[in-house]
Design a protein around this motif. Sequence first.
Motif, PDB file in Angstrom:
ATOM      1  N   LEU A 270       0.835  -1.203   0.000  1.00  0.00           N
ATOM      2  CA  LEU A 270       0.000   0.000   0.000  1.00  0.00           C
ATOM      3  C   LEU A 270       0.867   1.250   0.000  1.00  0.00           C
ATOM      4  O   LEU A 270       0.608   2.209  -0.730  1.00  0.00           O
ATOM      5  N   LEU A 271       1.909   1.223   0.833  1.00  0.00           N
ATOM      6  CA  LEU A 271       2.804   2.380   0.932  1.00  0.00           C
ATOM      7  C   LEU A 271       3.398   2.727  -0.430  1.00  0.00           C
ATOM      8  O   LEU A 271       3.378   3.880  -0.862  1.00  0.00           O
ATOM      9  N   LEU A 272       3.903   1.705  -1.136  1.00  0.00           N
ATOM     10  CA  LEU A 272       4.512   1.970  -2.441  1.00  0.00           C
ATOM     11  C   LEU A 272       3.469   2.485  -3.422  1.00  0.00           C
ATOM     12  O   LEU A 272       3.719   3.445  -4.161  1.00  0.00           O
ATOM     13  N   LEU A 273       2.289   1.857  -3.416  1.00  0.00           N
ATOM     14  CA  LEU A 273       1.245   2.310  -4.339  1.00  0.00           C
ATOM     15  C   LEU A 273       0.914   3.778  -4.104  1.00  0.00           C
ATOM     16  O   LEU A 273       0.826   4.568  -5.047  1.00  0.00           O
ATOM     17  N   ILE A 274       0.754   4.118  -2.832  1.00  0.00           N
ATOM     18  CA  ILE A 274       0.417   5.503  -2.504  1.00  0.00           C
ATOM     19  C   ILE A 274       1.520   6.448  -2.970  1.00  0.00           C
ATOM     20  O   ILE A 274       1.270   7.483  -3.584  1.00  0.00           O
ATOM     21  N   LEU A 275       2.770   6.060  -2.686  1.00  0.00           N
ATOM     22  CA  LEU A 275       3.884   6.939  -3.055  1.00  0.00           C
ATOM     23  C   LEU A 275       3.942   7.160  -4.558  1.00  0.00           C
ATOM     24  O   LEU A 275       4.261   8.241  -5.027  1.00  0.00           O
ATOM     25  N   TYR A 276       3.645   6.103  -5.318  1.00  0.00           N
ATOM     26  CA  TYR A 276       3.741   6.236  -6.770  1.00  0.00           C
ATOM     27  C   TYR A 276       2.559   7.005  -7.333  1.00  0.00           C
ATOM     28  O   TYR A 276       2.699   7.809  -8.244  1.00  0.00           O
TER      29      TYR A 276
ATOM     30  N   GLN C  60      20.689  10.661  -2.423  1.00  0.00           N
ATOM     31  CA  GLN C  60      19.447   9.902  -2.281  1.00  0.00           C
ATOM     32  C   GLN C  60      19.572   8.895  -1.140  1.00  0.00           C
ATOM     33  O   GLN C  60      20.516   8.133  -1.100  1.00  0.00           O
ATOM     34  N   VAL C  61      18.621   8.911  -0.227  1.00  0.00           N
ATOM     35  CA  VAL C  61      18.663   7.965   0.882  1.00  0.00           C
ATOM     36  C   VAL C  61      17.948   6.693   0.472  1.00  0.00           C
ATOM     37  O   VAL C  61      16.854   6.739  -0.080  1.00  0.00           O
ATOM     38  N   SER C  62      18.557   5.566   0.772  1.00  0.00           N
ATOM     39  CA  SER C  62      17.848   4.302   0.567  1.00  0.00           C
ATOM     40  C   SER C  62      17.771   3.572   1.896  1.00  0.00           C
ATOM     41  O   SER C  62      18.777   3.283   2.513  1.00  0.00           O
ATOM     42  N   LEU C  63      16.559   3.308   2.343  1.00  0.00           N
ATOM     43  CA  LEU C  63      16.375   2.567   3.595  1.00  0.00           C
ATOM     44  C   LEU C  63      15.989   1.124   3.309  1.00  0.00           C
ATOM     45  O   LEU C  63      15.460   0.440   4.166  1.00  0.00           O
ATOM     46  N   GLY C  64      16.245   0.688   2.076  1.00  0.00           N
ATOM     47  CA  GLY C  64      15.884  -0.692   1.755  1.00  0.00           C
ATOM     48  C   GLY C  64      16.988  -1.386   0.996  1.00  0.00           C
ATOM     49  O   GLY C  64      16.741  -2.300   0.222  1.00  0.00           O
ATOM     50  N   VAL C 105      12.318  -0.603  -9.844  1.00  0.00           N
ATOM     51  CA  VAL C 105      11.905   0.077  -8.619  1.00  0.00           C
ATOM     52  C   VAL C 105      12.332   1.543  -8.642  1.00  0.00           C
ATOM     53  O   VAL C 105      11.605   2.425  -8.202  1.00  0.00           O
ATOM     54  N   GLY C 106      13.516   1.778  -9.188  1.00  0.00           N
ATOM     55  CA  GLY C 106      14.070   3.131  -9.134  1.00  0.00           C
ATOM     56  C   GLY C 106      13.359   4.102 -10.050  1.00  0.00           C
ATOM     57  O   GLY C 106      13.272   5.296  -9.766  1.00  0.00           O
ATOM     58  N   LEU C 107      12.830   3.587 -11.162  1.00  0.00           N
ATOM     59  CA  LEU C 107      12.213   4.464 -12.151  1.00  0.00           C
ATOM     60  C   LEU C 107      11.158   5.373 -11.526  1.00  0.00           C
ATOM     61  O   LEU C 107      11.241   6.594 -11.656  1.00  0.00           O
ATOM     62  N   PRO C 108      10.175   4.807 -10.808  1.00  0.00           N
ATOM     63  CA  PRO C 108       9.237   5.720 -10.138  1.00  0.00           C
ATOM     64  C   PRO C 108       9.773   6.259  -8.809  1.00  0.00           C
ATOM     65  O   PRO C 108       9.527   7.407  -8.471  1.00  0.00           O
ATOM     66  N   THR C 109      10.524   5.436  -8.065  1.00  0.00           N
ATOM     67  CA  THR C 109      10.890   5.823  -6.706  1.00  0.00           C
ATOM     68  C   THR C 109      11.820   7.030  -6.681  1.00  0.00           C
ATOM     69  O   THR C 109      11.689   7.903  -5.826  1.00  0.00           O
ATOM     70  N   LEU C 110      12.759   7.082  -7.622  1.00  0.00           N
ATOM     71  CA  LEU C 110      13.751   8.152  -7.567  1.00  0.00           C
ATOM     72  C   LEU C 110      13.170   9.502  -7.967  1.00  0.00           C
ATOM     73  O   LEU C 110      13.835  10.523  -7.863  1.00  0.00           O
ATOM     74  N   ARG C 111      11.914   9.511  -8.416  1.00  0.00           N
ATOM     75  CA  ARG C 111      11.275  10.809  -8.642  1.00  0.00           C
ATOM     76  C   ARG C 111      10.852  11.422  -7.312  1.00  0.00           C
ATOM     77  O   ARG C 111      10.584  12.603  -7.221  1.00  0.00           O
ATOM     78  N   LEU C 112      10.778  10.582  -6.292  1.00  0.00           N
ATOM     79  CA  LEU C 112      10.446  11.084  -4.964  1.00  0.00           C
ATOM     80  C   LEU C 112      11.694  11.693  -4.366  1.00  0.00           C
ATOM     81  O   LEU C 112      12.794  11.459  -4.833  1.00  0.00           O
ATOM     82  N   SER C 113      11.518  12.452  -3.295  1.00  0.00           N
ATOM     83  CA  SER C 113      12.730  12.973  -2.675  1.00  0.00           C
ATOM     84  C   SER C 113      12.578  12.990  -1.167  1.00  0.00           C
ATOM     85  O   SER C 113      11.487  12.815  -0.632  1.00  0.00           O
ATOM     86  N   GLY C 114      13.695  13.197  -0.498  1.00  0.00           N
ATOM     87  CA  GLY C 114      13.698  13.327   0.958  1.00  0.00           C
ATOM     88  C   GLY C 114      13.092  12.113   1.638  1.00  0.00           C
ATOM     89  O   GLY C 114      13.395  10.976   1.306  1.00  0.00           O
ATOM     90  N   TYR C 115      12.224  12.382   2.606  1.00  0.00           N
ATOM     91  CA  TYR C 115      11.621  11.303   3.370  1.00  0.00           C
ATOM     92  C   TYR C 115      10.801  10.372   2.497  1.00  0.00           C
ATOM     93  O   TYR C 115      10.706   9.179   2.763  1.00  0.00           O
ATOM     94  N   TYR C 116      10.184  10.917   1.450  1.00  0.00           N
ATOM     95  CA  TYR C 116       9.327  10.094   0.618  1.00  0.00           C
ATOM     96  C   TYR C 116      10.140   9.012  -0.070  1.00  0.00           C
ATOM     97  O   TYR C 116       9.713   7.873  -0.186  1.00  0.00           O
ATOM     98  N   LEU C 117      11.346   9.399  -0.515  1.00  0.00           N
ATOM     99  CA  LEU C 117      12.230   8.413  -1.120  1.00  0.00           C
ATOM    100  C   LEU C 117      12.639   7.379  -0.076  1.00  0.00           C
ATOM    101  O   LEU C 117      12.624   6.175  -0.333  1.00  0.00           O
ATOM    102  N   GLY C 118      12.983   7.838   1.113  1.00  0.00           N
ATOM    103  CA  GLY C 118      13.348   6.915   2.188  1.00  0.00           C
ATOM    104  C   GLY C 118      12.235   5.922   2.456  1.00  0.00           C
ATOM    105  O   GLY C 118      12.471   4.718   2.562  1.00  0.00           O
TER     106      GLY C 118
END
Lengths: 291, 263, 321
Positions: A270-276, C60-64, C105-118
Amino acid sequence: MQEIIQYLFSGITTGAIYAVIAVGLSMLYSSTELINFAHGEFVMVGAMAMVTFWVHLAWPLPLAILAAMALGCTLGLLFERFAIRTAKASNPIVLVIITVGASIFLRGTGMLAWGKDPFSVPSFSSHESIEILGAALLPQSIWIVLGAIGLAGGIHFFLKKTLTGKAMVACAVNQKAAWLSGIPSERMAVLAFAISTGCGAIAGIFIAPITMSSYDMGTILGLKGFCAAMIGGLGSLWGAFAGGILLGVLESLGAGLISSGLKDAIAFILLLLILYIRPGGLFAAKEAKRF
Amino acid sequence: MTNQDLRQAQSQQPILDVQGLTKLFGGVKAQDNISFSIEPGIVCGLIGPNGAGKTTLFNMITGIYAPDNGQVIFNGRNTRKMAVHQLVKAGIARTFQHVELFGSMTLLENVLVGMHVRTRCGFWGAVTRFPWVNREEKAAVEKAESLLEFTGLIDDAHKPAGDLPVGRQKTAEIARALASDPLLLLLDEPAAGLNAVETENLGQLIRAVKDRGVTMMLVEHDMSLAMGISDKVIVLDQGRKLAQGTPREIQNDEAVMAAYLGG
Amino acid sequence: MSDKLSARSRARIENSIFLAAVILLGLVTENTYYLQIMTFIGINTLLALGLNMLMGYAGQVSLGHAAFYGIGAYATAILSGTYALSPWLALICAVGGAVLVAFIVGLPTLRLSGYYLGMGTLGFGMIVNILFREWSSVTGGASGFVGIPVLEAGPMVFMSGKSYFFLVWAVVLAAILICRRILRSRMGRALRAIHDGENAALAVGVNTHYLKLKVFMFAAALGAVAGFLYAHFVLFISPESFGFMVSVKMVTMVVIGGMASIWGALLGAGLLTLLPEVLHGFAEYEMIVFGLVLMLVMIFMPQGLTRGFLDIYHASRKKRQ
């Protein structure tokens, strides 16, 4: 049908606990822009304090609850004073790691204080469950849901109606402007910390009777709380609340109807879906910063 | 530039054609139906009081903001769907109002980053260091050094950009922008923070850049610089185009006088 | 030009000292336990190096990140253990798989920043970890995966403490050289530019999203290599070696050592591997002390130990003068 209602009941119950955790995180984020990775440990502290005060020391229930809350708030204040405020860094990564350090520290302290064995805590009231449409509803669930609504309502009232609460909202919106208009923004951050960790402890108090409590229970609960807060929209009180309930219900339904192994994954999917799809969260009015 | 040159330039296809640009910020019109075109090789001054929308206009031309309405045609291409880095590659470069050099990197490295779109060594090139990579790197360094020479910064080539005085940093931004071989260079208040001597040098540098055939647009509050150096001046006020013409025409324009003097 | 040359020759000197130290340590140390610890330091250094490129340079922070470590380990375990593929072929698949996953995973995720990316990377890491635990028919589930073959290359068998030590540290050295080459290249300059000012980097024509994606994939590849080495070293893997706390530990190595510094990554990896070993003596106080040390370092040396010690050194030198 009966099954689904049963899942709904348990989902709403855990959801209410997630909601309380998420509300605490969200409050802290909106007033200090900090994400507290130690938040889950305050849930643990709340639950374990109930073990000590209520089960071991046999204090009256209201007193035990108050004492557990006070412990959560006090630890939060100490954490703010000695770790966050002393920190020279402004880099959020560094602050996050400080909270991670605090989380490990608290878990270690919990292990030292209460040992590695899990404890159980009795329900707040009689064990008789109520039957609704063939599904069993535990009295503890009612306590939890009512408590969660009461807590969120109380915070809502505090933020909207009291002067201190309004000052806190002002700090969250624009710290500099709030400071210029004479609001002691530092004291507001302290207050936000105390309320936030207090919420964590309350979640622990609620959850203690429906699960086994041990020193390492906090991490996953804290992470679920993040998910709930993000789903609802970080920084929004009722968003976090709704996110918690939604997460609890979906988790319960998913675990019951699809596979129980999937239960923990649901929150993160859910978290990933929301973020995207909607990084601001489901209920946030404004678009989140994506820069 | 004589009048004849100007007429000749106007007969060519404009390098930049802005058509009806509109940008809203929360209901407020930061840009209201702005149209103008810029002929190749000229220096175009963009003036107007604070809040007139000059930087917003720059941000739309460089692709940082998407306009709510209207379009930008650059060198015959509609830029609507182009990302910032694609626009740089197509030939639009800019400098910033507040210096935004890469502070921990040397000036030479800053200029080399400016060459990013004209070079192509990626991950595998860096790891394998094939001969073409070394050739490319060598050529890039030579070009960067010649640009630093051109802008008079060669002595500071190996100093961290953040350690230099503001005047040199401003010049360095121009050198970095030139590194991408732009056709159009947007200068956002290049003289802000400079003293009189530095401003004088800046004027000379802008003329030298013009002689290299680079078209320029500059936002400037220093009127003597803007008027002295521009072939064409566009006046913005509260998101609208108030006037456009030669510096002399603008100086005698009543609407402009009213905007500047009468508020 | 002389400054640049001296920077380059300084790098050569540093590398030589490093190489000499590794060889010396490997030859002198006979104690299996110490060799084992140093091998773990090497594996952790690989993890920290990749993450350092992502965090220290691309910002970029990665917590995973433990997910990629786990993907590397499980890929080789399953391919070479269950399907008896050559481990070296499994390595290629593991790295390829990790890079592919990082891309998706990075394609959409890296458009986020800060805490959202984390949070995004955290969610990804948790899902991968749950997959390791729940897909028990393939991964062995929570009880772990047994039966990972020992690495062999021709007549060489990488099993004893020393041979594995040298294998791991040779890979670390190669990784350090690759990181240095990247940092000195066009790509590295663009990365450092993002670190100094992302908007300015964008405005001069750096495709920041694409570049972050590339670095994310590179960090994933190094993570997968580290996972591969880990799996064939301990010969038994279980999901908890790749959980959230491991991701956090990786981030901590980078930050404690000092971001945007290759030797910082080595220092951080060394300290975070050694600290728990030293703290074993504290028995039940281990977690308390670990958490406390982490907090204190970050409170008083937010730039990391490398910078922190340098600052103290400079301060004391000034005082003496």
